[in-house]
Motif scaffolding. Structure first.
Motif, PDB file in Angstrom:
ATOM      1  N   GLU A   1       3.856  -1.148   8.001  1.00 37.55           N
ATOM      2  CA  GLU A   1       3.521  -1.730   6.702  1.00 37.55           C
ATOM      3  C   GLU A   1       3.315  -0.628   5.674  1.00 37.55           C
ATOM      4  OE1 GLU A   1       4.144  -5.406   6.459  1.00 37.55           O
ATOM      5  OE2 GLU A   1       2.567  -4.848   5.046  1.00 37.55           O
ATOM      6  N   ARG A   2       2.582   0.375   6.120  1.00 33.16           N
ATOM      7  CA  ARG A   2       2.281   1.498   5.247  1.00 33.16           C
ATOM      8  C   ARG A   2       3.560   2.243   4.852  1.00 33.16           C
ATOM      9  NH1 ARG A   2      -2.528   4.398   4.646  1.00 33.16           N
ATOM     10  NH2 ARG A   2      -2.110   6.394   3.687  1.00 33.16           N
TER      11      ARG A   2
ATOM     12  N   ARG B   1       6.635   1.121   5.002  1.00 34.03           N
ATOM     13  CA  ARG B   1       7.427   0.181   4.201  1.00 34.03           C
ATOM     14  C   ARG B   1       7.012   0.229   2.742  1.00 34.03           C
ATOM     15  NH1 ARG B   1       8.329  -4.468   3.644  1.00 34.03           N
ATOM     16  NH2 ARG B   1       6.212  -5.243   3.493  1.00 34.03           N
ATOM     17  N   LEU B   2       5.714   0.089   2.525  1.00 28.77           N
ATOM     18  CA  LEU B   2       5.211   0.031   1.159  1.00 28.77           C
ATOM     19  C   LEU B   2       5.370   1.372   0.455  1.00 28.77           C
ATOM     20  CD1 LEU B   2       2.117  -2.241   1.759  1.00 28.77           C
ATOM     21  CD2 LEU B   2       4.177  -2.827   0.482  1.00 28.77           C
ATOM     22  N   GLN B   3       5.215   2.445   1.218  1.00 28.31           N
ATOM     23  CA  GLN B   3       5.407   3.768   0.640  1.00 28.31           C
ATOM     24  C   GLN B   3       6.871   3.973   0.211  1.00 28.31           C
ATOM     25  OE1 GLN B   3       3.755   6.914   2.979  1.00 28.31           O
ATOM     26  NE2 GLN B   3       4.300   8.491   1.480  1.00 28.31           N
TER      27      GLN B   3
ATOM     28  N   GLU C   1       8.947   1.655  -0.571  1.00 30.89           N
ATOM     29  CA  GLU C   1       9.156   0.771  -1.712  1.00 30.89           C
ATOM     30  C   GLU C   1       8.612   1.414  -2.988  1.00 30.89           C
ATOM     31  OE1 GLU C   1       8.147  -3.169  -0.391  1.00 30.89           O
ATOM     32  OE2 GLU C   1       7.977  -3.782  -2.489  1.00 30.89           O
ATOM     33  N   LEU C   2       7.437   1.979  -2.857  1.00 30.25           N
ATOM     34  CA  LEU C   2       6.783   2.645  -3.989  1.00 30.25           C
ATOM     35  C   LEU C   2       7.642   3.793  -4.508  1.00 30.25           C
ATOM     36  CD1 LEU C   2       4.231   3.007  -5.738  1.00 30.25           C
ATOM     37  CD2 LEU C   2       3.260   4.387  -3.898  1.00 30.25           C
ATOM     38  N   GLU C   3       8.191   4.579  -3.592  1.00 33.96           N
ATOM     39  CA  GLU C   3       8.966   5.752  -4.014  1.00 33.96           C
ATOM     40  C   GLU C   3      10.289   5.358  -4.667  1.00 33.96           C
ATOM     41  OE1 GLU C   3       8.942   9.005  -1.263  1.00 33.96           O
ATOM     42  OE2 GLU C   3       6.765   9.131  -1.521  1.00 33.96           O
TER      43      GLU C   3
ATOM     44  N   ARG D   1       6.225  14.836  -8.848  1.00 31.46           N
ATOM     45  CA  ARG D   1       5.483  15.165  -7.627  1.00 31.46           C
ATOM     46  C   ARG D   1       4.608  16.399  -7.833  1.00 31.46           C
ATOM     47  NH1 ARG D   1       9.780  13.764  -3.783  1.00 31.46           N
ATOM     48  NH2 ARG D   1       9.236  11.702  -2.987  1.00 31.46           N
TER      49      ARG D   1
ATOM     50  N   TYR E   1      -2.149  10.183  -5.104  1.00 31.79           N
ATOM     51  CA  TYR E   1      -1.089   9.399  -4.478  1.00 31.79           C
ATOM     52  C   TYR E   1      -1.636   8.607  -3.291  1.00 31.79           C
ATOM     53  CZ  TYR E   1       3.386   8.323  -2.281  1.00 31.79           C
ATOM     54  OH  TYR E   1       4.450   7.664  -1.733  1.00 31.79           O
TER      55      TYR E   1
ATOM     56  N   LEU F   1      -1.789   4.601  -2.811  1.00 32.90           N
ATOM     57  CA  LEU F   1      -1.110   4.036  -1.643  1.00 32.90           C
ATOM     58  C   LEU F   1      -2.067   3.156  -0.829  1.00 32.90           C
ATOM     59  CD1 LEU F   1       1.539   3.965  -0.022  1.00 32.90           C
ATOM     60  CD2 LEU F   1       0.764   5.987   1.221  1.00 32.90           C
TER      61      LEU F   1
ATOM     62  N   LEU G   1      -2.449  -0.092  -2.446  1.00 31.21           N
ATOM     63  CA  LEU G   1      -1.226  -0.876  -2.246  1.00 31.21           C
ATOM     64  C   LEU G   1      -1.206  -1.489  -0.847  1.00 31.21           C
ATOM     65  CD1 LEU G   1       1.703  -1.690  -3.137  1.00 31.21           C
ATOM     66  CD2 LEU G   1       2.456   0.520  -2.268  1.00 31.21           C
ATOM     67  N   VAL G   2      -1.531  -0.667   0.154  1.00 29.64           N
ATOM     68  CA  VAL G   2      -1.517  -1.140   1.539  1.00 29.64           C
ATOM     69  C   VAL G   2      -2.547  -2.260   1.728  1.00 29.64           C
ATOM     70  CG1 VAL G   2      -1.997  -0.459   3.937  1.00 29.64           C
ATOM     71  CG2 VAL G   2      -0.593   1.017   2.478  1.00 29.64           C
TER      72      VAL G   2
ATOM     73  N   PRO H   1       3.320  -3.115  -5.824  1.00 32.35           N
ATOM     74  CA  PRO H   1       4.066  -1.866  -5.997  1.00 32.35           C
ATOM     75  C   PRO H   1       4.288  -1.512  -7.475  1.00 32.35           C
ATOM     76  CG  PRO H   1       5.095  -3.210  -4.303  1.00 32.35           C
ATOM     77  CD  PRO H   1       4.009  -4.044  -4.908  1.00 32.35           C
TER      78      PRO H   1
ATOM     79  N   VAL I   1       2.980   1.880  -9.339  1.00 33.08           N
ATOM     80  CA  VAL I   1       3.807   2.800 -10.121  1.00 33.08           C
ATOM     81  C   VAL I   1       3.167   3.047 -11.487  1.00 33.08           C
ATOM     82  CG1 VAL I   1       6.001   2.970 -11.371  1.00 33.08           C
ATOM     83  CG2 VAL I   1       5.992   2.368  -8.943  1.00 33.08           C
TER      84      VAL I   1
END
Lengths: 304, 304
Positions: A251-252, A254-256, A258-260, B272, B280, B284, B287-288, B294, B298
């Motif tokens: 999950e983490r 995945r979301l990371q 997606e975020l990037e 970055r 970050y 994150l 978000l998790v 997401p 951002v």
């Protein structure tokens, strides 16, 4: 999407990837049908199919694929199908797919099958959106060196040799097994390979001390052979992930991912909107005339 | 690269793309060998092969392919071979490929063959680096709907049905022809299709009033059948581009695509490096925990 997001996180996201000609669309249809079969007292899960086709950057050829699909699964209100073709922007398709998956997840689809054509970088990016990734092969494809595919195999949780009624199925399976061990070069993994293969997800396994070894399954999507076993392997992988803490980890990740993806798009859009009209064209002209290199062009553009 | 860049722009960049199993590596080897054959008084061009494999994001499996290659072309100092596997970063491979191509161009390689595995978005991005793009198909691959490939066909300047000694070659050719007309939906194009197909690049053609229609050629890379005709079509396409002003246009598009790839990476790297440690991770975590979406993540990251 902001409003929907708190309601996501319930669906099992299953990625299905493989080269053209492996019959993975038929396989995905069969999976959807199998999930929708009523059994015992349980209500079957609602199933969504998101078919992503990055090979069609211009014409959006995915529509045709949809029609064929519809014929197989038409009339079942518990199945939702959505095709997506890229609009040509790098990373844009993966971000759009992530958004669609969120909507379906929030809408209560328990199983979301994300199908991707081919096996390039964009497919790997899309596979990163899934909890369980199925890589589909078929006999008789490719005289390219099989080992080259080790990379794509590393994202596989379940390997499927579809069209297993065709000659050469043993060769394909052997090549997969070989690539799999190439792709997991840790010695303890190699050592445990034979013994662990049937263990993960079973009650007597100690999941937090064990690693999931991708099983290799044979299917014939056209007549449904091997589909129950495939669904079983998917369910076992889900159970393994939940028991081992891997679910939260995925999950983490995945979301990371997606975020990037989203970050990348946002940065580019924001830079574009800040750019004065004419500056970009001026720098591009200097580049085309080879007065400056691409790197120098970027330096100039960033400084504006 | 800044120092080399003014010396680039002389090579003919030829992209060769197609799915796994089409035998495009053998085709590229044959093309290189054909270019290197001495004929009449001319010195044969120096040939570079850049083999890009985006399917190997983790293990760098390209090395194995290299070895096989070497066996075919070993001992010819006029041929340079470089394999590239992705390091997993979106757009990174295309940017790295562009840089390698620049070095080879500046070093005086007149023909640079850029081979890409598969047909996903990253392959399309890499194809945009070429002047002439060859899309390779083979009989018996894929029960996926052929028309779906219309997108990849739109980037094709020359279409090749390799393994043309296999049964089903007519079907593949027919499917390609069908997809080709789907991919070029302009009525005048359809109208002119039959008439124009053999004209471009011939002395009596009026190139600036004409459009290039991708020829469909048959080859058997294993024994070299059709290779001279393919080289001929590539040469005609180059002549067509130069006569019609298309060469300059492609150069511009190529360099623009390269610039945008590089820009994207630069923006992400620069963001970055500006990011405070811990910020970050904090975003994150939110978000998790699904406290923010997401998109909201951002927004927060951009504001730092």
């Amino acid at each position: 999407l902001n409003t929907l997001f708190p309601f996501t996180g319930k669906a099992h996201l299953i990625g299905v990837t493989g080269a053209s000609g492996t019959g993975k669309s038929s396989l995905v249809n069969q999976l959807a049908r199998h999930y929708r079969q009523p059994r015992q007292a349980e209500t079957p899960p609602r199933v969504a199919i998101v078919a992503v086709d990055p090979t069609s950057p211009f014409t959006g050829g995915a529509i045709l694929g949809d029609r064929i699909r519809m014929r197989d699964l038409a009339g079942d209100p518990g199945v939702f199908i959505r095709s997506m073709a890229t609009r040509g922007s790098l990373g844009g398709l993966a971000a759009a797919t992530a958004a669609v998956v969120q909507v379906l997840d929030a809408a209560g689809f328990e199983v979301i099958l994300i199908e991707t054509v081919g096996a390039g970088q964009s497919e790997v990016d899309i596979a990163r959106l899934a909890h369980t990734t199925i890589v589909v092969e078929a006999p008789g494809l490719g005289d390219d060196i099989q080992a080259i595919k080790a990379g794509i195999l590393e994202i596989a949780d379940v390997l499927v040799v579809n069209k297993a009624d065709l000659p050469g199925v043993e060769n394909t399976e052997r090549a997969l097994r070989g690539s799999l061990s190439l792709g997991h070069p840790l010695p303890q993994r190699m050592l445990h390979h034979g013994r662990m293969e049937t263990l993960p997800g079973q009650p007597d396994a100690k999941p937090d001390q064990q690693e999931w070894v991708p099983p290799i399954l044979r299917t014939v999507a056209l007549d449904g052979t091997g589909i129950p076993e495939l669904v079983d392997a998917i369910t076992k992988h889900q159970a393994y992930l939940k028991q081992s803490g891997g679910w939260k980890q995925r999950e983490r990740e995945r979301l990371q991912a997606e975020l990037e993806l989203l970050m990348q798009r946002t940065l580019l859009d924001s830079w574009r909107s800040r750019l004065t009209a004419g500056v970009y064209e001026m720098v591009l002209e200097q580049l085309v005339a080879r007065q400056i290199s691409p790197y120098q062009a970027v330096e100039r553009l960033v400084s504006f």
